[in-house]
Design a protein around this motif. Structure first.
Motif, mmCIF file in Angstrom:
data_model
loop_
_atom_site.group_PDB
_atom_site.id
_atom_site.type_symbol
_atom_site.label_atom_id
_atom_site.label_comp_id
_atom_site.label_asym_id
_atom_site.label_seq_id
_atom_site.Cartn_x
_atom_site.Cartn_y
_atom_site.Cartn_z
ATOM 1 N N ILE A 1 43.616 10.111 24.655
ATOM 2 C CA ILE A 1 43.935 10.920 23.471
ATOM 3 C C ILE A 1 43.000 12.129 23.482
ATOM 4 O O ILE A 1 41.784 11.962 23.570
ATOM 5 C CB ILE A 1 43.750 10.089 22.182
ATOM 6 C CG1 ILE A 1 44.800 8.964 22.120
ATOM 7 C CG2 ILE A 1 43.851 10.992 20.946
ATOM 8 C CD1 ILE A 1 44.637 8.011 20.946
ATOM 9 N N VAL A 2 43.569 13.344 23.416
ATOM 10 C CA VAL A 2 42.717 14.532 23.494
ATOM 11 C C VAL A 2 42.533 15.247 22.167
ATOM 12 O O VAL A 2 41.543 15.941 21.957
ATOM 13 C CB VAL A 2 43.189 15.533 24.573
ATOM 14 C CG1 VAL A 2 42.947 14.951 25.955
ATOM 15 C CG2 VAL A 2 44.650 15.903 24.395
ATOM 16 N N LEU B 1 39.964 6.135 22.617
ATOM 17 C CA LEU B 1 40.503 7.358 23.216
ATOM 18 C C LEU B 1 41.069 7.137 24.608
ATOM 19 O O LEU B 1 41.822 7.960 25.113
ATOM 20 C CB LEU B 1 39.433 8.443 23.253
ATOM 21 C CG LEU B 1 38.880 8.881 21.890
ATOM 22 C CD1 LEU B 1 37.893 10.016 22.065
ATOM 23 C CD2 LEU B 1 39.997 9.281 20.936
ATOM 24 N N GLY B 2 40.661 6.045 25.246
ATOM 25 C CA GLY B 2 41.230 5.772 26.559
ATOM 26 C C GLY B 2 40.265 5.970 27.709
ATOM 27 O O GLY B 2 40.597 5.692 28.849
ATOM 28 N N ASP B 3 39.060 6.464 27.403
ATOM 29 C CA ASP B 3 38.062 6.580 28.470
ATOM 30 C C ASP B 3 36.856 5.715 28.115
ATOM 31 O O ASP B 3 35.737 5.983 28.526
ATOM 32 C CB ASP B 3 37.644 8.040 28.673
ATOM 33 C CG ASP B 3 37.102 8.664 27.395
ATOM 34 O OD1 ASP B 3 37.116 7.984 26.342
ATOM 35 O OD2 ASP B 3 36.659 9.829 27.445
ATOM 36 N N GLY B 4 37.121 4.681 27.328
ATOM 37 C CA GLY B 4 36.053 3.760 26.941
ATOM 38 C C GLY B 4 35.340 4.196 25.676
ATOM 39 O O GLY B 4 34.531 3.447 25.140
ATOM 40 N N THR B 5 35.636 5.398 25.171
ATOM 41 C CA THR B 5 34.988 5.857 23.946
ATOM 42 C C THR B 5 35.955 5.715 22.768
ATOM 43 O O THR B 5 37.151 5.545 22.947
ATOM 44 C CB THR B 5 34.557 7.332 24.048
ATOM 45 O OG1 THR B 5 35.731 8.128 24.205
ATOM 46 C CG2 THR B 5 33.626 7.542 25.228
ATOM 47 N N VAL C 1 47.767 13.786 20.335
ATOM 48 C CA VAL C 1 48.207 14.285 21.635
ATOM 49 C C VAL C 1 47.498 13.449 22.698
ATOM 50 O O VAL C 1 46.272 13.331 22.678
ATOM 51 C CB VAL C 1 47.866 15.776 21.836
ATOM 52 C CG1 VAL C 1 48.329 16.253 23.214
ATOM 53 C CG2 VAL C 1 48.494 16.634 20.738
ATOM 54 N N THR C 2 48.276 12.859 23.587
ATOM 55 C CA THR C 2 47.731 12.028 24.664
ATOM 56 C C THR C 2 48.123 12.652 25.999
ATOM 57 O O THR C 2 49.258 13.108 26.155
ATOM 58 C CB THR C 2 48.307 10.595 24.564
ATOM 59 O OG1 THR C 2 47.918 10.039 23.310
ATOM 60 C CG2 THR C 2 47.802 9.699 25.681
ATOM 61 N N VAL C 3 47.169 12.690 26.940
ATOM 62 C CA VAL C 3 47.498 13.213 28.274
ATOM 63 C C VAL C 3 47.266 12.121 29.315
ATOM 64 O O VAL C 3 46.566 11.139 29.065
ATOM 65 C CB VAL C 3 46.664 14.470 28.640
ATOM 66 C CG1 VAL C 3 46.881 15.577 27.627
ATOM 67 C CG2 VAL C 3 45.178 14.140 28.781
ATOM 68 N N SER C 4 47.850 12.321 30.478
ATOM 69 C CA SER C 4 47.704 11.339 31.561
ATOM 70 C C SER C 4 46.248 11.302 32.028
ATOM 71 O O SER C 4 45.483 12.243 31.819
ATOM 72 C CB SER C 4 48.607 11.722 32.733
ATOM 73 O OG SER C 4 48.115 12.909 33.342
#
Lengths: 406, 197
Positions: free
Chosen positions: A206-207, A286-290, A93-96
């Motif tokens: 990605i959450v 994940l999209g936030d650098g992690t 599940v991916t969020v904006s």
């Protein structure tokens, strides 16, 4: 003895078509005397229609799709069987970025824990409602998909009503990242590589993952028209053996670079191979650098990943009933269960001594530790499996489960 | 009811093909025809038009979205039959071969829909034939240009006439079992590399 047959296989450009593609490209189908042609399609509806008119003998299908067809829920419903599963997991599940910012402020992160991130999402939904903002819009690829049912299960378990608190729309997988970037949707649940594509484009975060919402859960199956299965059993059996050998090859980490290269070809996914490696290694950016390490993110072979568990079919059925897609009756439940055909699987793979589980159903969520099972020669290890909220699905107590669903 | 004009929605990302289908439907006496190229926001269009028949191209990846609207939306009337009749597999096959799919409101009589789908299939086939011929004509023209250039190169470098240059190209092509245009293309490419900077 090898069967000789021509088979045309339809598939959608998703990574979990890998077992089908490798079966052809690595020669496993040829070894069984099969001449298999792969055809990439643009929609699940096309796959269904082309099976209906005999263009395809078998195809890559969303796990609930043959069940929906057999229950008469789709246009042009035809009788399908699912004798083989094409792996476990593979979604996320991916969020904006905007929604992630709000979730983060409500205590989400730092990884992909479905409880923590789902609770944070629940708070965001609550805040939006209080502020009179429109409901969040999530996308899935098809109503009768694992994505739709997992997303709904996750939201509901976190106190978000997927029917009223959010809007769920359909978007084709290759268009998800764009839809997220342009703000058309606030989040989506889709198969890889489309989450990683959205991350690489800088569109989202990605959450959580399918593997953490329902550990070792089914995603795609081989769907075959019931007629083809009845009239061409030797060919179908040969195909299952080819797919089984392909799944072993796909699951072996020594082949991952080669598999990613194969799938990255323009005739298949047409994406750089480095975008495909995360699904195989389970190391997702994940999209936030992690990054997060999810060891069972996509399982093509191990842990009975190719076995068509009838308990999986019944769980999808339970969700069809839960969300009003199907009205429950004992006959329909039976029909859903019997769409998955472990009997065909067992017979086809017997000559190559594939390890088999002792039963056709299992209690989903009962295995809290890895357990060797099965009576056949080589060992088979299952589990741990189950749902993130700790609930158990016992297929023998379907009515009780249905009653307990809100 | 039987004389009521059917409302038809054509969804095709190819604008030219869509307009050809629209013209065909109007010629056949259907006056209530709408065309959309972009599936984005098609839900609102469907709600407003309440079409009896939707014709969509099979290449459109949004077919699943369209079906899901019929499946889930409470605001859209629920067209569930597809093509003309779900038992009519030859019709489905013809439609799929042509690249067209039709969604039909449940309960609509088959004989009213069949001519629409027949027309759409015919137009789709004619359009793809036209496109193929156009592509062939284009590549023929390109071939002729490259052969002319190769002839020029040979005439200059070998000091031979045009006819002889062409013969040389043709013999080489025959010997190598390749097309004259391919040989010409290699020659032009090689000559380009050998040219003084």
């Amino acid at each position: 003895m090898a069967a000789t047959a021509d088979i045309t296989l339809g598939y959608m450009p998703l990574f979990d078509s890998a077992v089908l593609i490798a079966a052809v490209e690595k020669g496993f189908a040829g070894d069984e005397g099969l001449s298999v042609q792969l055809v990439r399609e643009t929609s699940w509806a096309n796959i269904r229609d082309r099976i209906a008119v005999g263009h395809f003998q078998a195809a890559h299908m969303l796990a609930p799709m043959p069940i929906a067809s057999n229950l008469g829920l789709t246009p042009l419903s035809l009788e399908l069987v699912a004798p083989f599963a094409l792996g476990l997991g593979g979604n996320a599940v991916t969020v904006s970025r905007a929604l992630w910012g709000r979730m983060f402020a409500e205590g989400a992160g730092p990884g992909t824990d479905p409880s923590a991130n789902g609770t944070a999402l629940g708070h965001v939904v609550e805040n939006r409602r209080a502020a009179g903002e429109p409901p969040l819009r999530f996308a899935v690829v098809h109503p009768f998909s694992g994505h739709n049912y997992e997303l709904r299960y996750w939201l509901a378990a976190c106190g978000v009503d997927p029917e009223t608190d959010v809007e769920i729309v359909m978007v084709p997988p290759p268009l998800m990242a764009d839809a997220l970037a342009t703000g058309a949707i606030d989040g989506f649940c889709a198969g890889e590589p489309w989450n990683s594509v959205a991350i690489a484009d800088g569109a989202g975060r990605i959450v959580t993952t399918k593997a953490s919402i329902w550990r070792l859960s089914p995603e795609k199956v081989l769907g075959v028209s019931a007629r083809f299965a009845a009239e061409n059993r030797p060919a179908l059996d040969a195909l299952l053996r080819a797919l089984y050998r392909s799944s072993i090859w796909c699951g072996d980490s020594a082949n991952h670079e080669e598999l990613a290269a194969l799938m990255s070809g323009s005739e298949h996914l047409g994406l750089p191979r480095e975008r495909l490696m995360p699904i195989l290694t389970g190391h997702l950016a994940l999209g936030d650098g992690t990054t997060d390490a999810i060891p069972e993110f996509f399982v093509p072979h191990a842990k009975g990943a190719t076995f068509p568990w009838q308990s999986h079919a019944l769980w999808f059925y339970s969700q069809m009933v839960r969300w009003g897609h199907a009205k429950h009756s004992p006959t329909k439940a039976e029909r859903a269960r019997d769409t998955y055909r472990p009997d065909i699987y067992r017979q086809a793979l017997k000559p190559i001594s594939a390890p088999m589980p002792g039963a056709n159903m299992k209690v989903e969520g009962a295995l809290t530790a890895a357990a060797p099972v099965g009576a056949s020669e080589k060992g088979l290890v299952l589990g741990p499996d189950g749902f993130f909220d700790g609930r158990i699905f016992d297929p023998d107590r379907l009515d009780a489960y249905l009653a307990s669903q809100s | 009811m039987t004389h009521r004009d059917l409302t038809i929605l054509v969804i095709d990302e190819n604008a030219i093909r869509a307009s050809i289908i629209e013209a065909g439907l109007r010629d056949a006496g259907h006056s209530r025809v709408s065309v959309v190229h972009d599936v984005h926001g098609v839900g609102r269009v469907i709600e407003r038009l309440q079409p009896d028949v939707i014709v969509i191209d099979l290449e459109n990846p949004n077919r699943d979205l369209l079906e899901s609207m019929f499946q889930l939306s409470r605001s859209v009337k629920r067209p569930i039959a597809m093509f003309v009749d779900r038992s009519d597999s030859s019709m489905i096959e013809a439609a799929i071969d042509a690249g067209v799919s039709a969604y039909v409101v449940d309960g609509l009589r088959q004989e009213r829909v069949k001519p629409i789908l027949d027309m759409a299939i015919g137009r789709f086939n004619a359009f793809s034939r036209m496109e193929r011929e156009l592509a062939e004509a284009r590549s023929e023209l390109a071939d002729r240009k490259v052969i002319d250039r190769a002839k020029g190169i040979l005439m200059k470098s070998r000091g031979i006439g045009e006819e002889e240059a062409y013969k040389l190209l043709r013999t080489t092509a025959m010997n190598q079992n390749r097309k004259i245009a391919e040989i010409a293309q290699s020659l032009v490419l090689a000559a380009g590399l050998l040219e003084d900077p």
